[in-house]
Scaffold this active site. Structure first.
Site, PDB file in Angstrom:
ATOM      1  N   ASP A   9       9.806   2.079  -3.431  1.00  0.00           N
ATOM      2  CA  ASP A   9       8.768   2.875  -2.778  1.00  0.00           C
ATOM      3  C   ASP A   9       8.726   4.220  -3.522  1.00  0.00           C
ATOM      4  OD1 ASP A   9       7.369   4.604  -1.128  1.00  0.00           O
ATOM      5  OD2 ASP A   9       8.376   3.963   0.708  1.00  0.00           O
ATOM      6  N   ILE A  10       7.583   4.544  -4.080  1.00  0.00           N
ATOM      7  CA  ILE A  10       7.506   5.754  -4.923  1.00  0.00           C
ATOM      8  C   ILE A  10       7.755   7.037  -4.126  1.00  0.00           C
ATOM      9  CG2 ILE A  10       5.008   6.276  -4.771  1.00  0.00           C
ATOM     10  CD1 ILE A  10       5.117   6.548  -7.907  1.00  0.00           C
ATOM     11  N   ASN A  23      -8.249   8.707  -4.531  1.00  0.00           N
ATOM     12  CA  ASN A  23      -9.689   8.466  -4.734  1.00  0.00           C
ATOM     13  C   ASN A  23     -10.336   9.815  -4.977  1.00  0.00           C
ATOM     14  OD1 ASN A  23     -10.750   9.601  -2.145  1.00  0.00           O
ATOM     15  ND2 ASN A  23      -9.422   8.004  -1.295  1.00  0.00           N
ATOM     16  N   GLY A  31      -3.004   2.373   0.970  1.00  0.00           N
ATOM     17  CA  GLY A  31      -2.098   2.058  -0.130  1.00  0.00           C
ATOM     18  C   GLY A  31      -1.071   3.148  -0.410  1.00  0.00           C
ATOM     19  N   VAL A  32      -0.803   3.373  -1.684  1.00  0.00           N
ATOM     20  CA  VAL A  32       0.217   4.354  -2.063  1.00  0.00           C
ATOM     21  C   VAL A  32      -0.232   5.778  -1.688  1.00  0.00           C
ATOM     22  CG1 VAL A  32      -0.565   4.659  -4.478  1.00  0.00           C
ATOM     23  CG2 VAL A  32       1.849   4.931  -3.906  1.00  0.00           C
ATOM     24  N   ASP A  33      -1.531   6.013  -1.711  1.00  0.00           N
ATOM     25  CA  ASP A  33      -2.108   7.313  -1.316  1.00  0.00           C
ATOM     26  C   ASP A  33      -1.718   7.640   0.130  1.00  0.00           C
ATOM     27  OD1 ASP A  33      -3.648   9.592  -1.403  1.00  0.00           O
ATOM     28  OD2 ASP A  33      -5.586   8.569  -1.422  1.00  0.00           O
ATOM     29  N   THR A 121      -4.315  -1.239  -9.236  1.00  0.00           N
ATOM     30  CA  THR A 121      -4.042  -2.689  -9.094  1.00  0.00           C
ATOM     31  C   THR A 121      -3.956  -3.156  -7.639  1.00  0.00           C
ATOM     32  OG1 THR A 121      -1.604  -2.524  -9.126  1.00  0.00           O
ATOM     33  CG2 THR A 121      -2.736  -2.669 -11.260  1.00  0.00           C
ATOM     34  N   TYR A 124      -8.247  -1.176  -5.536  1.00  0.00           N
ATOM     35  CA  TYR A 124      -9.278  -1.097  -6.576  1.00  0.00           C
ATOM     36  C   TYR A 124      -9.396  -2.348  -7.443  1.00  0.00           C
ATOM     37  CZ  TYR A 124     -10.558   3.792  -5.619  1.00  0.00           C
ATOM     38  OH  TYR A 124     -11.031   4.952  -5.042  1.00  0.00           O
TER      39      TYR A 124
HETATM   40  N1  AR6 Z   1       5.198   2.962  -3.580  1.00  0.00           N
HETATM   41  C1  AR6 Z   1       4.832   2.452  -4.780  1.00  0.00           C
HETATM   42  N2  AR6 Z   1       3.752   1.676  -4.979  1.00  0.00           N
HETATM   43  C2  AR6 Z   1       2.994   1.395  -3.888  1.00  0.00           C
HETATM   44  C3  AR6 Z   1       3.288   1.890  -2.595  1.00  0.00           C
HETATM   45  C4  AR6 Z   1       4.448   2.705  -2.462  1.00  0.00           C
HETATM   46  N3  AR6 Z   1       4.813   3.227  -1.296  1.00  0.00           N
HETATM   47  N4  AR6 Z   1       2.338   1.419  -1.737  1.00  0.00           N
HETATM   48  C5  AR6 Z   1       1.480   0.663  -2.460  1.00  0.00           C
HETATM   49  N5  AR6 Z   1       1.888   0.626  -3.750  1.00  0.00           N
HETATM   50  P1  AR6 Z   1      -3.352   1.117  -4.132  1.00  0.00           P
HETATM   51  P2  AR6 Z   1      -5.542   1.617  -6.039  1.00  0.00           P
HETATM   52  C6  AR6 Z   1       1.286  -0.048  -4.928  1.00  0.00           C
HETATM   53  O1  AR6 Z   1      -4.195   0.189  -3.346  1.00  0.00           O
HETATM   54  O2  AR6 Z   1      -5.667   0.167  -6.327  1.00  0.00           O
HETATM   55  C7  AR6 Z   1      -6.368   4.213  -1.599  1.00  0.00           C
HETATM   56  O3  AR6 Z   1      -7.040   4.034  -0.386  1.00  0.00           O
HETATM   57  C8  AR6 Z   1       0.430  -1.265  -4.676  1.00  0.00           C
HETATM   58  O4  AR6 Z   1       1.255  -2.419  -4.489  1.00  0.00           O
HETATM   59  O5  AR6 Z   1      -2.489   2.080  -3.426  1.00  0.00           O
HETATM   60  O6  AR6 Z   1      -5.518   2.583  -7.198  1.00  0.00           O
HETATM   61  C9  AR6 Z   1      -6.887   5.408  -2.370  1.00  0.00           C
HETATM   62  O7  AR6 Z   1      -7.235   6.467  -1.511  1.00  0.00           O
HETATM   63  C10 AR6 Z   1      -0.354  -1.343  -5.980  1.00  0.00           C
HETATM   64  O8  AR6 Z   1       0.408  -2.035  -6.979  1.00  0.00           O
HETATM   65  O9  AR6 Z   1      -4.257   2.004  -5.162  1.00  0.00           O
HETATM   66  C11 AR6 Z   1      -8.066   4.843  -3.088  1.00  0.00           C
HETATM   67  O10 AR6 Z   1      -9.201   4.794  -2.238  1.00  0.00           O
HETATM   68  C12 AR6 Z   1      -0.465   0.121  -6.418  1.00  0.00           C
HETATM   69  O11 AR6 Z   1       0.414   0.851  -5.568  1.00  0.00           O
HETATM   70  C13 AR6 Z   1      -7.639   3.436  -3.414  1.00  0.00           C
HETATM   71  O12 AR6 Z   1      -6.646   3.099  -2.438  1.00  0.00           O
HETATM   72  C14 AR6 Z   1      -1.858   0.694  -6.296  1.00  0.00           C
HETATM   73  O13 AR6 Z   1      -2.471   0.205  -5.104  1.00  0.00           O
HETATM   74  C15 AR6 Z   1      -6.993   3.348  -4.778  1.00  0.00           C
HETATM   75  O14 AR6 Z   1      -6.739   1.999  -5.079  1.00  0.00           O
END
Ligand code: AR6
Length: 169
Positions: A9-10, A23, A31-33, A121, A124
């Site tokens: 977990d980052i 975003n 997600g990670v955001d 990934t 998006y």
């Molecule tokens: N630690 C590390 N990686 C993570 C964590 C975590 N805690 N949680 C998720 N991931 P995403 P995107 C990974 O969807 O595709 C948001 O709503 C996840 O498994 O977080 O760039 C933003 O506000 C995946 O591999 O980001 C934007 O609207 C990676 O993080 C949109 O999502 C990216 O997944 C951005 O979409």
């Protein structure tokens, strides 16, 4: 520059900077955001709002820097990945820009270790294999006297296995 791979977990990664897959609103999301804003607390959103007021939205491929609030990191770098649309409208270049612009910002701020999630990934929809090739290549291409370590933090097993292969290629 050393490259490290973690399955983690980052928000718990003690790097000088952690990168957020944000975003363009910079005001949080899923997600990670969502995880970063939840764990880091309100100070991160306050900084994001101040940036919004100063410069407006953050364009795809660009990056901005804020406090890390309650996170173990010193700073959070927010970058906006491209939404996958088939790959013909500049998604690869924009994704590469995310990595390069984040590293540039970290370097300018004297941050020695930078942790990246797998930008674009998740929600998006960027194909994981193609995204990993771009991420590893961008980091390997980046020249810095400041950054000593880049950490790829994978959350899912699939990305972790892909990165293992690409880093050792
Ligand atoms: N630690 C590390 N990686 C993570 C964590 C975590 N805690 N949680 C998720 N991931 P995403 P995107 C990974 O969807 O595709 C948001 O709503 C996840 O498994 O977080 O760039 C933003 O506000 C995946 O591999 O980001 C934007 O609207 C990676 O993080 C949109 O999502 C990216 O997944 C951005 O979409």
């Amino acid at each position: 520059m050393k490259i490290t791979l973690l399955k983690a977990d980052i928000t718990k990664t003690p790097a000088d900077a952690i990168v957020n897959a944000a975003n363009s609103s910079l005001l949080g999301g899923g997600g990670v955001d969502g995880a970063i804003h939840r764990a880091g607390g309100k100070a991160i959103l306050d900084d994001c709002r101040a940036i919004r007021n100063r410069q407006g939205k953050c364009a795809t491929g660009e990056a901005v820097i804020t406090t890390a609030g309650n996170l173990p990191a010193k700073k959070v770098i927010h970058t906006v990945g491209p939404v996958w649309n088939g790959g013909t409208i500049g998604e690869p270049e924009k994704l590469r820009d995310c990595y390069l612009n984040s590293l540039k910002l970290a370097s300018e701020h004297g941050l020695k270790s930078v942790a990246f999630p797998n930008i674009s990934t998740g929600i998006y929809g960027y194909p994981k294999e193609a995204a990993a090739v771009i991420a590893v290549q961008a980091v390997q291409d980046f020249d810095s006297d400041v950054i000593e370590e880049v950490i790829f933090v994978c959350f899912d097993e699939e990305n972790y296995l892909i990165y293992q292969e690409k880093i050792n290629a």
